[in-house]
Write a protein that holds these residues in place. Structure first.
Motif, PDB file in Angstrom:
ATOM      1  N   UNK A 122     123.481  50.592 124.657  1.00  0.00           N
ATOM      2  CA  UNK A 122     123.177  51.631 123.670  1.00  0.00           C
ATOM      3  C   UNK A 122     122.809  51.054 122.325  1.00  0.00           C
ATOM      4  N   UNK A 123     123.449  49.957 121.949  1.00  0.00           N
ATOM      5  CA  UNK A 123     123.118  49.296 120.690  1.00  0.00           C
ATOM      6  C   UNK A 123     121.663  48.827 120.695  1.00  0.00           C
ATOM      7  N   UNK A 124     121.186  48.328 121.843  1.00  0.00           N
ATOM      8  CA  UNK A 124     119.810  47.838 121.935  1.00  0.00           C
ATOM      9  C   UNK A 124     118.822  48.961 121.659  1.00  0.00           C
ATOM     10  N   UNK A 125     119.051  50.119 122.260  1.00  0.00           N
ATOM     11  CA  UNK A 125     118.134  51.247 122.062  1.00  0.00           C
ATOM     12  C   UNK A 125     118.234  51.795 120.639  1.00  0.00           C
ATOM     13  N   UNK A 126     119.449  51.808 120.085  1.00  0.00           N
ATOM     14  CA  UNK A 126     119.616  52.323 118.721  1.00  0.00           C
ATOM     15  C   UNK A 126     118.888  51.437 117.715  1.00  0.00           C
ATOM     16  N   UNK A 127     119.046  50.122 117.845  1.00  0.00           N
ATOM     17  CA  UNK A 127     118.382  49.201 116.918  1.00  0.00           C
ATOM     18  C   UNK A 127     116.876  49.267 117.087  1.00  0.00           C
ATOM     19  N   UNK A 128     116.405  49.368 118.324  1.00  0.00           N
ATOM     20  CA  UNK A 128     114.959  49.494 118.550  1.00  0.00           C
ATOM     21  C   UNK A 128     114.412  50.757 117.894  1.00  0.00           C
ATOM     22  N   UNK A 129     115.181  51.835 117.977  1.00  0.00           N
ATOM     23  CA  UNK A 129     114.753  53.071 117.326  1.00  0.00           C
ATOM     24  C   UNK A 129     114.688  52.938 115.820  1.00  0.00           C
ATOM     25  N   UNK A 130     115.689  52.296 115.224  1.00  0.00           N
ATOM     26  CA  UNK A 130     115.686  52.095 113.776  1.00  0.00           C
ATOM     27  C   UNK A 130     114.501  51.247 113.338  1.00  0.00           C
ATOM     28  N   UNK A 131     114.227  50.174 114.072  1.00  0.00           N
ATOM     29  CA  UNK A 131     113.115  49.291 113.707  1.00  0.00           C
ATOM     30  C   UNK A 131     111.778  49.992 113.882  1.00  0.00           C
ATOM     31  N   UNK A 132     111.680  50.866 114.892  1.00  0.00           N
ATOM     32  CA  UNK A 132     110.442  51.617 115.103  1.00  0.00           C
ATOM     33  C   UNK A 132     110.200  52.608 113.965  1.00  0.00           C
ATOM     34  N   UNK A 133     111.252  53.320 113.552  1.00  0.00           N
ATOM     35  CA  UNK A 133     111.118  54.262 112.437  1.00  0.00           C
ATOM     36  C   UNK A 133     110.765  53.519 111.153  1.00  0.00           C
ATOM     37  N   UNK A 134     111.389  52.370 110.938  1.00  0.00           N
ATOM     38  CA  UNK A 134     111.089  51.577 109.747  1.00  0.00           C
ATOM     39  C   UNK A 134     109.643  51.115 109.755  1.00  0.00           C
ATOM     40  N   UNK A 135     109.146  50.703 110.934  1.00  0.00           N
ATOM     41  CA  UNK A 135     107.756  50.242 111.034  1.00  0.00           C
ATOM     42  C   UNK A 135     106.781  51.370 110.716  1.00  0.00           C
ATOM     43  N   UNK A 136     107.105  52.590 111.120  1.00  0.00           N
ATOM     44  CA  UNK A 136     106.245  53.729 110.811  1.00  0.00           C
ATOM     45  C   UNK A 136     106.201  54.007 109.311  1.00  0.00           C
ATOM     46  N   UNK A 137     107.222  53.565 108.606  1.00  0.00           N
ATOM     47  CA  UNK A 137     107.264  53.719 107.152  1.00  0.00           C
ATOM     48  C   UNK A 137     106.789  52.457 106.429  1.00  0.00           C
ATOM     49  N   UNK A 138     106.178  51.566 107.171  1.00  0.00           N
ATOM     50  CA  UNK A 138     105.644  50.348 106.571  1.00  0.00           C
ATOM     51  C   UNK A 138     106.674  49.307 106.231  1.00  0.00           C
ATOM     52  N   UNK A 139     107.837  49.381 106.838  1.00  0.00           N
ATOM     53  CA  UNK A 139     108.918  48.434 106.555  1.00  0.00           C
ATOM     54  C   UNK A 139     109.221  47.647 107.825  1.00  0.00           C
ATOM     55  N   UNK A 140     109.300  46.341 107.701  1.00  0.00           N
ATOM     56  CA  UNK A 140     109.646  45.481 108.825  1.00  0.00           C
ATOM     57  C   UNK A 140     111.078  44.988 108.666  1.00  0.00           C
ATOM     58  N   UNK A 141     111.910  45.310 109.647  1.00  0.00           N
ATOM     59  CA  UNK A 141     113.292  44.828 109.646  1.00  0.00           C
ATOM     60  C   UNK A 141     113.347  43.601 110.542  1.00  0.00           C
ATOM     61  N   UNK A 142     113.498  42.454 109.944  1.00  0.00           N
ATOM     62  CA  UNK A 142     113.488  41.210 110.702  1.00  0.00           C
ATOM     63  C   UNK A 142     114.776  41.063 111.507  1.00  0.00           C
ATOM     64  N   UNK A 143     114.679  40.276 112.565  1.00  0.00           N
ATOM     65  CA  UNK A 143     115.866  40.007 113.376  1.00  0.00           C
ATOM     66  C   UNK A 143     116.899  39.247 112.547  1.00  0.00           C
TER      67      UNK A 143
END
Length: 207
Positions: A122-143
């Motif tokens: 579940x953590x994997x899907x949650x983090x992927x969702x957060x990074x996807x939403x951030x990317x749509x807002x022009x923000x890259x969350x690095x590993x």
């Protein structure tokens, strides 16, 4: 002013500027993407070997081979300058497929607690969702380093759990490793959420 007659010569069409075709084959069929696709290809073999109890050591070898390819696809992508959008999409998918398939197989074999695996996946899907939403807002969350540590801990824990099916003395060590994986998963999830909140939620106008 006279109108043009039907016998007047037609004006030549303006030349069109045609963009050079993009060679999609080079984007798909390159060394890094081939390694990533090979990792995905190994996933069903891993599941079959583990669940049929054909050979736990063979299952361990397949898992470690697939896990090692996670390093080499990134290495060759940087070394050969073959970083592509397809590779950026496939790499995390391949990682999640491998880890999820291994953990779910271990739950089926009774070697891992289901509720712990649910938290980890579940953590994997949650983090992927957060990074996807951030990317749509022009923000890259690095590993984060926590996320990388969690990945290494996952490989170690899964390997110990597979071996513990044959060698019972590793059972306690594998359970400790699984608890550590869950701990790293939760801590890194909080870390990603804090980065997401600072980078995205802080900039959104209040309603």
């Amino acid at each position: 002013m006279s109108l043009p007659t039907a016998d007047a010569p037609a004006l030549p069409d303006r030349p069109r500027v045609v963009a050079p075709p993009r060679d999609v084959r080079n984007e798909i069929w390159n060394v890094p993407n081939a390694i990533t696709l090979f990792r995905i290809f190994l996933v069903p073999f891993l599941v079959v070997v583990l669940l049929t109890k054909f050979s736990d050591f063979l299952g361990l070898a397949i898992f470690l081979l697939a896990a090692i390819t996670d390093y080499f696809d990134g290495y060759f992508a940087r070394r050969l300058n073959r970083t592509t959008r397809l590779g950026a999409l496939l790499d995390p998918i391949a990682d999640k497929l491998l880890m999820s398939a291994a953990f779910i197989s271990l739950v089926e074999l009774g070697l891992a607690r289901a509720w712990m695996v649910v938290i980890i996946i579940g953590r994997e899907f949650a983090v992927s969702g957060l990074r996807s939403i951030a990317a749509q807002n022009g923000v890259t969350i690095a590993a984060s380093p926590l996320g990388k540590t969690k990945t290494v801990a996952q490989v170690v824990a899964i390997s110990l759990l597979i071996v513990s099916y044959e060698l019972g003395e590793f059972r306690f060590t594998s359970e400790i490793a699984l608890w550590l994986v869950m701990l790293f998963a939760l801590v890194s999830a909080v870390d990603y959420f804090m980065k997401f909140a600072r980078a995205v939620l802080r900039d959104e106008p209040a309603s």
